[in-house]
Design an enzyme around this catalytic site. Structure first.
Site, PDB file in Angstrom:
ATOM      1  N   GLU A 125      -7.296  39.468  -2.217  1.00 33.22           N
ATOM      2  CA  GLU A 125      -7.137  39.064  -3.328  1.00 33.22           C
ATOM      3  C   GLU A 125      -8.704  38.453  -4.023  1.00 33.22           C
ATOM      4  O   GLU A 125      -8.870  39.012  -5.099  1.00 33.22           O
ATOM      5  CB  GLU A 125      -6.409  37.860  -3.528  1.00 33.22           C
ATOM      6  N   GLU A 166     -10.060  41.951  -4.981  1.00 29.50           N
ATOM      7  CA  GLU A 166      -9.700  42.457  -5.958  1.00 29.50           C
ATOM      8  C   GLU A 166     -10.058  41.891  -7.412  1.00 29.50           C
ATOM      9  O   GLU A 166     -10.108  42.530  -8.453  1.00 29.50           O
ATOM     10  CB  GLU A 166      -8.168  42.576  -5.949  1.00 29.50           C
ATOM     11  N   GLU A 167      -9.893  40.397  -7.307  1.00 26.64           N
ATOM     12  CA  GLU A 167     -10.321  39.836  -8.575  1.00 26.64           C
ATOM     13  C   GLU A 167     -11.658  39.583  -9.005  1.00 26.64           C
ATOM     14  O   GLU A 167     -11.966  39.610  -9.945  1.00 26.64           O
ATOM     15  CB  GLU A 167      -9.673  38.292  -8.451  1.00 26.64           C
TER      16      GLU A 167
END
Lengths: 279, 279
Positions: free
Chosen positions: A157, A160-161
């Protein structure tokens, strides 16, 4: 084939996809019994009566989505949805004494965030969500994928962010929240991990984030512009950064699983060798 | 009304229970739009086409169990189950670009056990499950009820299984396991809590347990007749008992929730006052 409501027939086709599984005891599972394909029709009430006579305490029905009309038939016989996913639904009826003792379906979603601290600069990676009314700083994170380990969710995460690569070090905090908005009436478990960065150039997801930056951990611990949980974990992380991460870390160890032969991860406080080797 | 398979009609009745909810964006929820009751029939393909034109990225359908035949109709239009529980099912179809970005349903069940230690005698409460092939000693525990906090599950399960009353002190360990047997293909989170007993006379549940006793913690930490996780947490608890529980405890604090105004519990290592009060 049958329609909903009013005129519900009690005969159901014994197609191969329509599995009827009766268990003698919920504590001592038997393999599901398929109705033989030869029998053209089987009466659900008659079957239920027979299973009850046999002393079975619960019935599980597996209904493919294209035969969903059968769920309405079963509902008229006291069945209810246990769960459903993509192409099939599972219904249950409790036949035993007292309230149902059948295990419930999954009750929690799991969100994992990463507190990525650059120990050289004392800066921590923070984001502001797009599309939020309250726009405080927080740690990047999101929902775990099926079968994904806690640390892997955090690392994925964060990448991805924010575009930052990192490595799992420990769990810092666990929050449980019920009737969580966006959890479909279920509960939410939210875990924040301590991660160590291995890249430093931010390339953040414009769809999810409004802002993303490396912020002084000291500043994050003091600012009013952060969610309470972020603020609190920032203070905890600052404590660890200054006085040793062993004060705050919940570390991971791997163990063999009794039934599957696979390994699982257990998270707890560091256990000294002298205690690990007690026999 | 319509039956499964073969002859699937594309018209669906616009009854009040049949809610059609289209979202413009999965990140920016709109309230569900009910089809007005006056319209006698509405075509699902036509509606989907219209929503697509309006730029909506997802459709959610709520189908009551007695109208389950409609789920088969929707499936023929590319819908699939998102989840279902007792009397209703929720189906979705992703209309946007790329793979679905809709949030998944609950992915974990939560089991909680209690390590109840009598600090005066150095004895800890252990049970052996009935109906298990491997019959090692373990801590009493079970699945959390909907909306129940971690510590409350531990205290309730310990009481139900053993008759012992106790109080939550801390979390000791967290285990995550995927494709857990008995979790319907989902993941399992298993948390062991440290509990302090307030009663000592065992009155154990004959249905669930084969044996239940107060065992020397030292003996539990050494025995081969315990599950690996029990063995490991016994060693951890022994470490805490001898050298201070602050070495092993993951303690609890309550915070106000941003959105709901309610309180939630956050579990992490004890944070000194000097760090809590940083501003």
């Amino acid at each position: 084939a049958s329609g909903p409501n009013a005129d519900i027939p009690t005969g159901i086709p014994a197609v191969p996809h329509w599995k009827l599984a009766g268990w003698r005891s919920v504590l001592n599972f038997e393999p599901p019994r398929l109705q033989p394909d030869r029998r053209p029709r089987v009466s659900l009430p008659a079957s239920v009566a027979q299973w009850q006579q046999e002393g079975r305490v619960a019935v599980w029905l597996h209904v493919p989505i294209f035969q969903s009309g059968l769920a309405a038939v079963a509902a008229s016989q006291g069945f209810a949805f246990h769960h459903a996913e993509s192409g099939s639904a599972t219904l249950t009826r409790w036949l035993g004494e007292g309230p149902s003792r059948l295990p419930a379906f999954a009750s929690h979603q799991l969100g994992v965030a990463g507190a990525v601290l650059d120990e050289n600069s004392g800066k921590v990676l923070v984001v502001q969500d797009r599309n939020k009314t309250v726009n405080g700083w927080k740690f990047p994170g999101g929902l775990s994928n099926p079968g994904e380990d806690i640390g892997d969710t955090a690392v994925r995460e964060v990448f991805e962010e924010t575009g930052i690569k990192s490595e799992f070090k420990s769990i810092l905090s666990i929050r449980q929240q019920h009737k969580h908005p966006g959890a479909f009436g279920k509960s939410d478990m939210y875990i924040i991990c301590r991660l160590q960065p291995s890249s430093f150039t931010i390339n953040f997801c414009q769809q999810e984030c409004l802002r993303c930056e490396w912020m002084d951990l000291d500043e994050l611990a003091r600012t009013k512009h952060a969610t309470p949980i972020t603020s609190n974990v920032a203070k905890l992380l600052l404590y660890g950064y200054r006085e040793g991460f062993d004060k705050i870390d919940i570390t991971m160890r791997e163990f063999p699983a009794v039934y599957t032969g696979l390994f699982y991860k257990l998270y707890h406080r560091e256990l000294p060798e002298s205690y690990r080797n007690i026999t």
